[in-house]
Motif scaffolding. Structure first.
Motif, PDB file in Angstrom:
ATOM      1  N   LEU A 227       1.889  -5.779  -1.248  1.00  0.00           N
ATOM      2  CA  LEU A 227       0.825  -6.774  -1.129  1.00  0.00           C
ATOM      3  C   LEU A 227       1.364  -8.203  -1.116  1.00  0.00           C
ATOM      4  N   ALA A 228       2.542  -8.410  -1.698  1.00  0.00           N
ATOM      5  CA  ALA A 228       3.143  -9.739  -1.717  1.00  0.00           C
ATOM      6  C   ALA A 228       3.916 -10.042  -0.437  1.00  0.00           C
ATOM      7  N   SER A 229       4.298  -9.015   0.299  1.00  0.00           N
ATOM      8  CA  SER A 229       5.164  -9.196   1.464  1.00  0.00           C
ATOM      9  C   SER A 229       4.367  -9.408   2.743  1.00  0.00           C
ATOM     10  N   ASP A 230       5.064  -9.802   3.784  1.00  0.00           N
ATOM     11  CA  ASP A 230       4.428 -10.009   5.087  1.00  0.00           C
ATOM     12  C   ASP A 230       3.948  -8.702   5.709  1.00  0.00           C
ATOM     13  N   GLU A 231       4.400  -7.574   5.178  1.00  0.00           N
ATOM     14  CA  GLU A 231       3.960  -6.274   5.691  1.00  0.00           C
ATOM     15  C   GLU A 231       2.452  -6.071   5.530  1.00  0.00           C
ATOM     16  N   SER A 232       1.866  -6.779   4.568  1.00  0.00           N
ATOM     17  CA  SER A 232       0.426  -6.622   4.322  1.00  0.00           C
ATOM     18  C   SER A 232      -0.376  -7.782   4.898  1.00  0.00           C
ATOM     19  N   ALA A 233       0.123  -8.370   5.964  1.00  0.00           N
ATOM     20  CA  ALA A 233      -0.526  -9.555   6.534  1.00  0.00           C
ATOM     21  C   ALA A 233      -1.966  -9.311   6.953  1.00  0.00           C
ATOM     22  N   PHE A 234      -2.325  -8.053   7.249  1.00  0.00           N
ATOM     23  CA  PHE A 234      -3.678  -7.742   7.703  1.00  0.00           C
ATOM     24  C   PHE A 234      -4.516  -7.110   6.587  1.00  0.00           C
ATOM     25  N   VAL A 235      -4.078  -7.253   5.356  1.00  0.00           N
ATOM     26  CA  VAL A 235      -4.778  -6.683   4.202  1.00  0.00           C
ATOM     27  C   VAL A 235      -5.422  -7.817   3.427  1.00  0.00           C
ATOM     28  N   GLN A 236      -6.737  -7.807   3.368  1.00  0.00           N
ATOM     29  CA  GLN A 236      -7.484  -8.913   2.765  1.00  0.00           C
ATOM     30  C   GLN A 236      -8.628  -8.370   1.903  1.00  0.00           C
ATOM     31  N   GLY A 237      -8.730  -8.857   0.682  1.00  0.00           N
ATOM     32  CA  GLY A 237      -9.866  -8.511  -0.171  1.00  0.00           C
ATOM     33  C   GLY A 237      -9.956  -7.044  -0.520  1.00  0.00           C
ATOM     34  N   THR A 238      -8.829  -6.366  -0.585  1.00  0.00           N
ATOM     35  CA  THR A 238      -8.789  -4.923  -0.798  1.00  0.00           C
ATOM     36  C   THR A 238      -8.335  -4.587  -2.208  1.00  0.00           C
ATOM     37  N   VAL A 239      -8.883  -3.523  -2.760  1.00  0.00           N
ATOM     38  CA  VAL A 239      -8.409  -2.977  -4.026  1.00  0.00           C
ATOM     39  C   VAL A 239      -7.626  -1.704  -3.703  1.00  0.00           C
ATOM     40  N   VAL A 240      -6.339  -1.724  -3.975  1.00  0.00           N
ATOM     41  CA  VAL A 240      -5.466  -0.588  -3.688  1.00  0.00           C
ATOM     42  C   VAL A 240      -5.408   0.310  -4.920  1.00  0.00           C
ATOM     43  N   ASP A 241      -5.900   1.536  -4.786  1.00  0.00           N
ATOM     44  CA  ASP A 241      -5.856   2.486  -5.892  1.00  0.00           C
ATOM     45  C   ASP A 241      -4.471   3.103  -5.998  1.00  0.00           C
ATOM     46  N   VAL A 242      -3.831   2.905  -7.130  1.00  0.00           N
ATOM     47  CA  VAL A 242      -2.540   3.539  -7.420  1.00  0.00           C
ATOM     48  C   VAL A 242      -2.762   4.311  -8.716  1.00  0.00           C
ATOM     49  N   ASP A 243      -3.423   5.456  -8.562  1.00  0.00           N
ATOM     50  CA  ASP A 243      -3.972   6.136  -9.745  1.00  0.00           C
ATOM     51  C   ASP A 243      -3.796   7.643  -9.725  1.00  0.00           C
ATOM     52  N   GLY A 244      -2.902   8.137  -8.882  1.00  0.00           N
ATOM     53  CA  GLY A 244      -2.690   9.567  -8.827  1.00  0.00           C
ATOM     54  C   GLY A 244      -3.872  10.342  -8.310  1.00  0.00           C
ATOM     55  N   GLY A 245      -4.810   9.634  -7.654  1.00  0.00           N
ATOM     56  CA  GLY A 245      -6.011  10.289  -7.121  1.00  0.00           C
ATOM     57  C   GLY A 245      -7.183  10.327  -8.080  1.00  0.00           C
ATOM     58  N   ARG A 246      -7.096   9.605  -9.193  1.00  0.00           N
ATOM     59  CA  ARG A 246      -8.104   9.720 -10.249  1.00  0.00           C
ATOM     60  C   ARG A 246      -9.532   9.413  -9.778  1.00  0.00           C
ATOM     61  N   VAL A 247      -9.742   8.316  -9.054  1.00  0.00           N
ATOM     62  CA  VAL A 247     -11.103   7.938  -8.718  1.00  0.00           C
ATOM     63  C   VAL A 247     -11.604   8.584  -7.422  1.00  0.00           C
ATOM     64  N   GLY A 248     -10.689   9.146  -6.624  1.00  0.00           N
ATOM     65  CA  GLY A 248     -11.123   9.620  -5.320  1.00  0.00           C
ATOM     66  C   GLY A 248     -11.014  11.102  -5.070  1.00  0.00           C
ATOM     67  N   VAL A 249     -10.346  11.836  -5.976  1.00  0.00           N
ATOM     68  CA  VAL A 249     -10.038  13.233  -5.684  1.00  0.00           C
ATOM     69  C   VAL A 249     -10.297  14.105  -6.916  1.00  0.00           C
ATOM     70  N   ALA A 250     -10.882  15.267  -6.681  1.00  0.00           N
ATOM     71  CA  ALA A 250     -11.046  16.261  -7.740  1.00  0.00           C
ATOM     72  C   ALA A 250     -10.322  17.533  -7.331  1.00  0.00           C
ATOM     73  N   VAL A 251      -9.360  17.947  -8.139  1.00  0.00           N
ATOM     74  CA  VAL A 251      -8.636  19.182  -7.882  1.00  0.00           C
ATOM     75  C   VAL A 251      -9.336  20.300  -8.661  1.00  0.00           C
ATOM     76  N   ILE A 252     -10.000  21.169  -7.957  1.00  0.00           N
ATOM     77  CA  ILE A 252     -10.796  22.221  -8.596  1.00  0.00           C
ATOM     78  C   ILE A 252      -9.877  23.207  -9.297  1.00  0.00           C
ATOM     79  N   GLY A 253     -10.221  23.470 -10.540  1.00  0.00           N
ATOM     80  CA  GLY A 253      -9.479  24.460 -11.307  1.00  0.00           C
ATOM     81  C   GLY A 253      -8.286  23.893 -12.041  1.00  0.00           C
ATOM     82  N   ALA A 254      -8.013  22.591 -11.872  1.00  0.00           N
ATOM     83  CA  ALA A 254      -6.863  21.998 -12.546  1.00  0.00           C
ATOM     84  C   ALA A 254      -7.226  21.620 -13.972  1.00  0.00           C
TER      85      ALA A 254
END
Length: 254
Positions: A227-254
């Protein structure tokens, strides 16, 4: 030493331990001159020494970000001076986490948590982002939290402050983005700190996720470099989830 942030200057708050320390170390490894900010001089000097020993550039600037505009402005001014007159990257990482239930939280605690977690980064950004805008570029990275969007039965006060930070991320992107300042946030999941055992109770909060257990501070640092580098030049106002899938994924049976 890599060069993704070569020639850049950065201020990282709360950089004497855990996530903030990892971000500062990785920024320096990528070529940035980093100001380590925090309250503990000894720990700050240790981070600086580690960076310098690896061939990087870093300085410690003591700051107690109590939420007052004056404290934030003093840090902004001193960090700008130490970094040679400009701050290219601001990481709003400093924060506190009281895990009490709602009824157990008194008014003084409420005010202190909002002062440190919301007011301090608000006034620090207000002191730094306009100068970035005048120069035509810069990056502000805020630290949110997975519990801002997935409710748990403790920590309501903390999670509400991180919800505020995520909202400010989008508002600041609209305010400063047209002037070339990219404002984004990282939402960490459960992140292991030093001394955590494999059976640490916090790991239970990662059950049912693809990762299955807590992550490391380095995972957040790598996202911050992007996010600090020029590689993210087209990334604006975004929240990047770095959470092991916690908020977006449910592994059934885990």
């Amino acid at each position: 030493m890599s060069t993704r942030l070569s020639g850049k200057t950065a201020l990282v708050t709360g950089a004497t331990s855990n996530i903030g320390r990892a971000i500062a170390l990785e920024f320096a490894a990528q070529g940035a001159h980093v100001v380590i900010s925090g309250r503990d001089q000894r720990r700050g000097d240790e981070v600086v020494a580690q960076i310098v020993a690896a061939g990087g550039r870093a300085d410690f600037v003591a700051a107690d970000l109590d939420g007052s505009a004056d404290a934030s402005h003093r840090l902004a001014a001193e960090a700008t001076r130490v970094l040679g007159g400009r701050i290219d990257i601001l990481v709003n990482n400093a924060g506190i986490y009281p895990g009490d239930a709602t009824a157990a939280t008194d008014e003084a605690t409420f005010d202190r948590v909002y002062a440190i977690n919301v007011k301090a980064p608000y006034f620090l950004t207000a002191a730094i982002a306009p100068a970035m805008a005048r120069r035509g570029g810069g990056a502000v990275i805020n630290l949110g939290s997975w519990i801002a969007r997935l409710g748990i039965p403790v920590g309501s006060l903390y999670s509400s402050t991180k919800g505020a930070i995520e909202t400010l991320t989008r508002a600041w992107a609209a305010e400063y983005g047209p002037s070339g300042v990219r404002v984004n946030a990282i939402s960490p999941g459960v992140i292991r700190s030093d001394g955590w055992a494999a059976d640490h109770p916090a790991n239970a909060m990662m059950r049912g996720t693809p990762a299955g257990s807590g992550g490391t501070p380095d995972a957040i640092a790598h996202a911050a470099v992007y996010l600090a580098s020029d590689e993210s030049a087209f990334v604006q106002g975004t929240v990047v989830d770095v959470d092991g899938g916690r908020v977006g994924v449910a592994v059934i049976g885990a």
